[in-house]
Enzyme design. Sequence first.
Site, short mmCIF file in Angstrom:
data_model
loop_
_atom_site.label_atom_id
_atom_site.label_comp_id
_atom_site.label_asym_id
_atom_site.label_seq_id
_atom_site.Cartn_x
_atom_site.Cartn_y
_atom_site.Cartn_z
N CYS A 94 11.13 -71.16 -2.53
CA CYS A 94 11.16 -69.72 -2.21
C CYS A 94 11.48 -69.46 -0.75
O CYS A 94 11.71 -68.31 -0.35
CB CYS A 94 9.83 -69.07 -2.57
N HIS A 135 12.01 -60.85 -6.32
CA HIS A 135 11.95 -62.17 -5.67
C HIS A 135 12.93 -63.15 -6.30
O HIS A 135 12.54 -64.13 -6.93
CB HIS A 135 10.50 -62.69 -5.76
#
Lengths: 377, 377
Positions: free
Chosen positions: A78, A321
Amino acid sequence: MAAIVGAGMIRFGKFPDRYIEDMGAEACLNALEHAGMGHKEIQAAFVGNVGQPPNAGQRILDEIGLSGIPTFNHENACGSSSAAFRDAFVAVSSGLFDRVLVVGAEHMSRRIKGLIPIEDGTNIQFDMGLVMPSVFALMGMRHMAEYGTTREQFARISVKNHRHGALNPYAQYQKELTLEEVLQSPMIADPITLLQCTPIGDGASAVVLTSDREAGRYTTKPVYVRASVFTAGRYKKGTGAATIESCVRAARQAYETAGIGPDDLDVIELHDCFTVHELIATEDLGLCPKGEGGRLVDEGATALGGRIPVNPSGGLLSKGHPLGATGVAQIVELVWQLRGECGKRQVPGARVALAHNGGGIGPGLEPAAMSITILSR
Amino acid sequence: MAAIVGAGMIRFGKFPDRYIEDMGAEACLNALEHAGMGHKEIQAAFVGNVGQPPNAGQRILDEIGLSGIPTFNHENACGSSSAAFRDAFVAVSSGLFDRVLVVGAEHMSRRIKGLIPIEDGTNIQFDMGLVMPSVFALMGMRHMAEYGTTREQFARISVKNHRHGALNPYAQYQKELTLEEVLQSPMIADPITLLQCTPIGDGASAVVLTSDREAGRYTTKPVYVRASVFTAGRYKKGTGAATIESCVRAARQAYETAGIGPDDLDVIELHDCFTVHELIATEDLGLCPKGEGGRLVDEGATALGGRIPVNPSGGLLSKGHPLGATGVAQIVELVWQLRGECGKRQVPGARVALAHNGGGIGPGLEPAAMSITILSR
């Protein structure tokens, strides 16, 4: 030193018919247009993504007619595009390049439903069920036990971020939620309910980073990179389960480099993959003493209009995201905030901003990657 | 500037029971031992691999007890660890770090048989069958048509590299081949037969890169990085199908940076994924005029004992090509050559060396990534 002279992204969402190449290209063109720069002026590209076929950066550049320049593909879960940003910052501030693109792009919705699949054998903790929401649920439980933090306080973070996201035309979800809706959504890993988890989504983001001396050629509103810290989690040494040591360490280093403290910050974009992470990060970044993250939420300090707005974009929870796109998208939002270009979600007069982005699970369940970036007008 | 003070790898091969983590760790420990450096002295790591689960670098470092340091994962197809090396070089030579690890690691044998699988939709050329061997076969055919190069000349490159590999205890295949065996192996894409293709394999490689001033603390035999060029293919402009423009351009830039020419080179490790690539690269690197690559082979100039030995390690054809491990493995071999540590395959008195590593397919069927590194004693 280095400055950001252009920032662009596409709206995050689920786009089953799009590919990383065209999403990334659109984000690049938006950033270049924002910078008033032609694509042929770009000297190198640093591109973050997770798990796409090889050379994704080169394929993105193909779509804007840009070939023959150094193109680095970064993976750090991420935190992938924050890793790209960090290496780009080093390359520009060392004098190697004057004008580079930093890009984040990810397509998830065709491949992933629910949990991010991790191949068995990669991590025995994952194999045992200690997947992302479980890790943060354990930290949340520990925080509740140590400091009396409540389920409502975690849930209010999602309410706040969705309220912010409803003001952001780039957010995947532009819909307010009530506290009741958040609390009563399906339980994923106590205390984390479904509406306290970041969604699966697709998207892309890009910034144009230049040397200080070049910045003035393109804009009267450069955004300066005051600190860019990238590190990894380390084996814990009694720092406790309710804090993220790599965040504390990276933030301290970033504040020192920038010559500021948390009180000097006007706006923050923070890695709220789950509400628990936002609460703990507000403490670890020094916005309040350890254990008082819940009170910070109750007081509205981190809401738009509060003392230190956190995630005015809606954050990962509401803006979305798409893994590789997230780090640079945080920087995009902060560049726009510092230039006063955020419309209804603008933090008035913001001058100093911080981006916080974690990636993966490393030793001791700490993030494998931790990035802190401080920007200023 | 920067210097390499330690280099290590594991023997390449097919290791179905191993994982990238333990292979990478073993290569790191070998490099650290070679440098006489403890792992705790390392300040950052740059790790190349293709298509492994996220944060492979962090998991490799875990296995040698190293956490809490900046760890960058680089992907650039077959040039992945050269991209890592390039960013590490920039970070060290800009003064950011004094001691870093650069690592390449890949496990292929559990996942891949034959062609590297590329997801449909990634590249319309691949979807149409223009896979790696086909691309180089077309270039080979063109070279034959333009310059009269023969099938035997291509095949002799494989004979040479397997003869070299038979002298290298780190090579996947340590077995000599006859010209007849190479020519009579199954045809993959004319003129490329099976034994002119690099094999599927697993492996890992690592070097310790330090600032110039630190190098002397660890060794009396530092290897200096004289040039590190990393670029990408670009849309062709009439340079022709029998040359690789990005190689010509990168080599020119590397020679200029290092202040040398091809005649100053003593030893080369080169990206012989197929024999055709070696032949064309010897020309594009300036070892002989365009079109005379076949004659160079016939004369034995690129064999051990010849004027300019190419791939004394056995190259990708014989030493093997675990994608992410290859770039750094080339540098490992050259460090050992420049230190006189190569035993039976040593190029006597080698002082200046060049590594050439390509990655992926980019615009105009040029490599998506092209790396040239020049090293010297």
